[in-house]
Write a protein that holds these residues in place. Sequence first.
Motif, PDB file in Angstrom:
ATOM      1  N   THR A  43       0.795  -1.207   0.188  1.00  0.00           N
ATOM      2  CA  THR A  43       0.023   0.076  -0.096  1.00  0.00           C
ATOM      3  C   THR A  43       1.005   1.169   0.148  1.00  0.00           C
ATOM      4  OG1 THR A  43      -0.181  -0.069   2.497  1.00  0.00           O
ATOM      5  CG2 THR A  43      -1.910  -1.092   1.263  1.00  0.00           C
ATOM      6  N   THR A  45       0.275   5.389   1.520  1.00  0.00           N
ATOM      7  CA  THR A  45      -0.310   6.298   2.251  1.00  0.00           C
ATOM      8  C   THR A  45       0.133   7.879   1.886  1.00  0.00           C
ATOM      9  OG1 THR A  45      -0.585   4.658   3.898  1.00  0.00           O
ATOM     10  CG2 THR A  45      -1.073   7.151   4.546  1.00  0.00           C
ATOM     11  N   THR A  47      -0.720  11.662   2.612  1.00  0.00           N
ATOM     12  CA  THR A  47      -1.206  12.643   3.608  1.00  0.00           C
ATOM     13  C   THR A  47      -0.833  13.827   3.365  1.00  0.00           C
ATOM     14  OG1 THR A  47       0.740  12.557   4.873  1.00  0.00           O
ATOM     15  CG2 THR A  47      -0.643  10.801   5.253  1.00  0.00           C
ATOM     16  N   LEU A  74      -8.762   2.607  -2.900  1.00  0.00           N
ATOM     17  CA  LEU A  74      -8.563   3.174  -1.692  1.00  0.00           C
ATOM     18  C   LEU A  74      -9.055   2.456  -0.793  1.00  0.00           C
ATOM     19  CD1 LEU A  74      -9.507   6.827  -2.909  1.00  0.00           C
ATOM     20  CD2 LEU A  74      -7.476   5.631  -3.259  1.00  0.00           C
ATOM     21  N   THR A  75      -8.134   2.048   0.208  1.00  0.00           N
ATOM     22  CA  THR A  75      -8.568   1.116   1.402  1.00  0.00           C
ATOM     23  C   THR A  75      -9.230   1.875   2.669  1.00  0.00           C
ATOM     24  OG1 THR A  75      -6.409   0.723   2.003  1.00  0.00           O
ATOM     25  CG2 THR A  75      -7.317  -0.749   0.431  1.00  0.00           C
ATOM     26  N   LYS A  76      -8.424   3.115   2.578  1.00  0.00           N
ATOM     27  CA  LYS A  76      -8.916   4.021   4.062  1.00  0.00           C
ATOM     28  C   LYS A  76      -8.690   5.315   3.704  1.00  0.00           C
ATOM     29  CE  LYS A  76      -6.717   5.074   8.634  1.00  0.00           C
ATOM     30  NZ  LYS A  76      -5.539   4.780   9.368  1.00  0.00           N
ATOM     31  N   GLU A 158      -5.846  11.786   4.950  1.00  0.00           N
ATOM     32  CA  GLU A 158      -5.151  10.485   4.863  1.00  0.00           C
ATOM     33  C   GLU A 158      -5.661   9.745   3.885  1.00  0.00           C
ATOM     34  OE1 GLU A 158      -3.662   6.903   7.620  1.00  0.00           O
ATOM     35  OE2 GLU A 158      -3.425   8.596   8.348  1.00  0.00           O
ATOM     36  N   VAL A 159      -4.946   9.036   2.901  1.00  0.00           N
ATOM     37  CA  VAL A 159      -5.892   8.245   2.049  1.00  0.00           C
ATOM     38  C   VAL A 159      -4.676   7.131   1.800  1.00  0.00           C
ATOM     39  CG1 VAL A 159      -6.509   8.052  -0.615  1.00  0.00           C
ATOM     40  CG2 VAL A 159      -6.927  10.130   0.827  1.00  0.00           C
ATOM     41  N   THR A 160      -5.248   5.736   1.928  1.00  0.00           N
ATOM     42  CA  THR A 160      -4.320   4.631   1.793  1.00  0.00           C
ATOM     43  C   THR A 160      -5.047   3.936   0.266  1.00  0.00           C
ATOM     44  OG1 THR A 160      -4.192   4.216   4.016  1.00  0.00           O
ATOM     45  CG2 THR A 160      -3.716   2.398   2.538  1.00  0.00           C
TER      46      THR A 160
END
Length: 171
Positions: A43, A45, A47, A74-76, A158-160
């Motif tokens: 992954t 991330t 920010t 996008l998981t998070k 924040e994007v994972t």
Amino acid sequence: MKLLLAALTIWSLPFFGISCGSASVQNPEPRKTESTPTPSGETVTLTSQHPTGSFLLQPDLLKNPPPAVLEITLTKVVNPAAKPVNIFVYLSSSNDKSDTAPEKIGVGNFSLYPVDRPAKFMLDAAPAFRKINETKNASNVKEWRLVFELGREAEPVEVTIAAPTWKTDKN
């Protein structure tokens, strides 16, 4: 006479339906897709403090570039201010010569909606692969990376992003 014409028209309708062809020809099966394997669990991330991240492209994907569709998951997503989030996607080169800036070829971009939930996006990457093949100094490139860049600043976000999947259409 009108009654005879109406009866003749109704009687001939099945013959016209036969001449139109079968339903399977008129409604072909949906396209099958084939995806290339990607490392699982990898992954990136993004920010507000670190707005870029990348994945290494597989060399075999570049040797025979398919008409590729990039599937991005996008998981998070953490966006407490619920502000718009744009993510830009590029193919970037890593040259043998460190004095030249890496080349960036745009793949596309997408925006989150809803702005605080994970999602899946599809981008057409075929034009970017064509540009790579047209690049004059493509032979000097050691590796290509798929770069994700957060398009907004100053807001905490924040994007994972999970490792991408490349899909090709198979008829």
